[in-house]
Design an enzyme around this catalytic site. Structure first.
Site, PDB file in Angstrom:
ATOM      1  N   GLU A 159     -26.416  17.205  42.332  1.00  8.92           N
ATOM      2  CA  GLU A 159     -25.164  16.626  41.833  1.00  8.92           C
ATOM      3  C   GLU A 159     -24.100  17.713  41.854  1.00  8.92           C
ATOM      4  O   GLU A 159     -23.009  17.522  41.358  1.00  8.92           O
ATOM      5  CB  GLU A 159     -25.348  16.004  40.455  1.00  8.92           C
ATOM      6  CG  GLU A 159     -25.714  16.982  39.355  1.00  8.92           C
ATOM      7  CD  GLU A 159     -24.693  17.023  38.247  1.00  8.92           C
ATOM      8  OE1 GLU A 159     -24.454  15.982  37.650  1.00  8.92           O
ATOM      9  OE2 GLU A 159     -24.154  18.107  37.980  1.00  8.92           O
ATOM     10  N   CYS A 214     -29.805  13.456  38.139  1.00 10.70           N
ATOM     11  CA  CYS A 214     -30.936  14.405  38.196  1.00 10.70           C
ATOM     12  C   CYS A 214     -32.074  13.952  39.105  1.00 10.70           C
ATOM     13  O   CYS A 214     -33.093  14.626  39.203  1.00 10.70           O
ATOM     14  CB  CYS A 214     -31.485  14.649  36.791  1.00 10.70           C
ATOM     15  SG  CYS A 214     -30.272  15.317  35.670  1.00 10.70           S
ATOM     16  N   HIS A 255     -39.182  14.495  34.314  1.00  8.81           N
ATOM     17  CA  HIS A 255     -37.848  15.081  34.277  1.00  8.81           C
ATOM     18  C   HIS A 255     -37.670  15.688  32.886  1.00  8.81           C
ATOM     19  O   HIS A 255     -38.161  15.147  31.898  1.00  8.81           O
ATOM     20  CB  HIS A 255     -36.769  14.038  34.550  1.00  8.81           C
ATOM     21  CG  HIS A 255     -35.391  14.603  34.374  1.00  8.81           C
ATOM     22  ND1 HIS A 255     -34.993  15.727  35.060  1.00  8.81           N
ATOM     23  CD2 HIS A 255     -34.361  14.260  33.565  1.00  8.81           C
ATOM     24  CE1 HIS A 255     -33.757  16.031  34.693  1.00  8.81           C
ATOM     25  NE2 HIS A 255     -33.353  15.167  33.784  1.00  8.81           N
TER      26      HIS A 255
END
Lengths: 129, 351
Positions: free
Chosen positions: B82, B114, B236
């Site tokens: 990103e 993400c 994550h």
């Protein structure tokens, strides 16, 4: 802003991939030349990615494009294949740099052409740890 | 169908760090509450000469070295981030050029908060699986930004992980993949804005947990497996707390999730987060170990993978720098002033 794209693009093979040539006599040319002395035959060679600091200097007053990096070190690096390059020595306190110190090549941003121009990438060296 | 999997992997972490205390002191915040509440102690900071491209190149060189594959053998180079350095001009072309993959190579930049890193991995894997290419490179890299004083500033960090996928000399076979996503407005950044906006607590249950748990449960149902079938799990990790909570809710133990949990000392490397966690696992994995990986990207969705580690892992683990030593050794701590300079948070006129 002076447009420097053509020059930047021309240097990509050397800046990104350390592309050199090696003569039959063992001599390394970096960057490769346009012409060689009569009788010298060369073949493609990629520079060794590790070496040692032969000499260095610390810059406290730098050209405009590098002023955010001060103080920084610029060194003459002898690579393991015998070739010598000039490169910034980074990721180390400049007071800790010593001649003979083993280093390796890393890919870094060399320069930013202001807020609108190119981001210019290439090799620097970092200490081997 | 032939087996396809990871044939080489690599992670690159910058050396600079800032502690939660150094950020909290500037904004008058309580460092202890961040450390306790988010299980977050320090984060990585990219150097002035580092960005998503430079870290992606280093991680990819490590991955190629472990794979014993030349750049020119890659049929595809995909990089998810990103924080692509250019608004218009691919990250992937610089990466592909630096590793010698050009000119016969398919390249694309991915974006999905993400989750962009696991997208790059998934597409590389799928291309090899389809027989279109021999080797594909999938990279997750970010130099993420948090607005000054915002909760995100304590976690937004920098790092990269790269994976070469192929069908020969596999070190971690991909057994299953699964994706789970909805349109969930938990985090975003509009064009020309410096920093992202987020929905505060809305980023938790309806976003991170719904998708992470949804993908984890979905892939385990697909594979007819349960948490005890896995040696390791990596989620994550936007902070230290969320992935531990996700692991507990699914029935995983600390022994299963702690190896891949790097955020407490690394921060949230966004597209690099679960991929870097996976490299930390592969560094110590043994033949036969089964690994569950679940990414998460705001907006929102999760990609899940089940891997089985092969005998070859032992031959390549020491071929390139490992992840934990990069995390734990040779760190430079920055004060907030230097951090602000490094991250371009100080307003100046153009030179």
């Amino acid at each position: 802003m002076k447009i420097r794209s053509p020059r930047y693009a021309r240097e990509i093979p050397q800046r990104y991939r350390c592309e050199a040539v090696k003569a039959e006599t063992g001599e390394i040319f970096f960057p490769p030349r346009v012409v060689y002395p009569k009788g010298v035959k060369v073949a493609p060679h990629t520079l060794a990615q590790t070496g040692k600091v032969l000499s260095y200097t610390i810059l406290n007053v730098a050209p405009m494009e590098y002023s955010d990096l001060t103080p920084y070190a610029l060194g003459v690096i002898e690579l393991d294949d015998g070739a010598r390059i000039t490169a910034q020595i980074v990721d180390i306190d400049t007071a800790e740099i010593k001649t003979g110190m083993p280093v390796k090549i890393e890919f870094r941003k060399l320069r930013t052409e202001g807020d609108e121009g190119l981001l210019c990438y290439g090799y620097k060296v970092v200490p081997m740890r | 169908m032939s087996e396809v999997g990871i044939v080489g992997y690599g992670a690159y972490l910058p050396r600079y760090r800032i502690k939660v205390e150094s950020i909290a002191a500037v904004w008058g915040a309580d460092a202890e509450s961040y450390k306790r509440g988010l299980y977050l102690f320090e984060k990585s900071v990219p150097g002035l000469d580092q960005d998503t491209i430079t870290m992606a190149v280093e991680a990819s060189r490590y991955a190629l070295k472990r794979a014993g594959v030349q750049g020119k053998q890659l049929g595809a180079v995909y990089v998810g981030s990103e924080s692509h350095p250019y608004a218009v001009k691919p990250t992937g072309t610089v990466l592909a050029e630096a590793i010698g993959a050009t000119p016969v190579c398919h390249t694309a930049d991915f974006e999905f908060a993400c989750k962009a890193g696991t997208e790059a991995m998934y597409v590389s894997y799928a291309q090899v699986k389809a027989g279109l290419i021999q080797y594909g490179l999938g990279v997750g890299a970010d130099t993420s930004q948090g607005a000054p004083g915002d909760a995100l500033e304590y976690s937004a960090s920098a790092g990269a992980a790269a994976f070469v996928f192929g069908a020969q000399e596999i070190v971690a076979r991909v057994d299953h993949t699964y994706s789970f996503m909805t349109d969930t407005p938990d985090f975003w950044r509009r064009e020309h804005q410096f920093y992202p906006q987020h929905g505060g607590r809305f980023t938790g249950e309806p976003a991170y947990f719904k998708h992470t748990l949804g993908a984890a449960k979905g892939i385990m149902a697909l594979a007819k497996m349960k948490p005890t079938d896995f040696r390791y799990v990596v989620f994550h990790q936007p902070n230290g707390k969320f992935p531990m909570e996700a692991g507990k809710r699914l029935g995983f133990t600390k022994e299963q999730y702690e190896t891949g949990l790097v955020t407490p000392w690394l921060g949230n490397t966004y597209s690099g987060a679960s991929p870097i966690g996976l490299t930390a696992i592969l560094d110590v994995a043994k033949p036969g170990d089964r690994i569950l990986m679940v990414s998460f990207g705001s907006g929102a969705g999760s990609d899940a993978f089940i891997y089985t580690v092969t005998d070859r892992i032992l031959e390549i683990q020491n071929q390139a720098p490992k992840t934990r030593p990069q995390l734990d050794e040779n760190k430079f701590y920055l004060d907030y002033g230097k951090y602000a300079k490094f991250r371009g948070k100080i307003i100046r006129n153009e030179k």
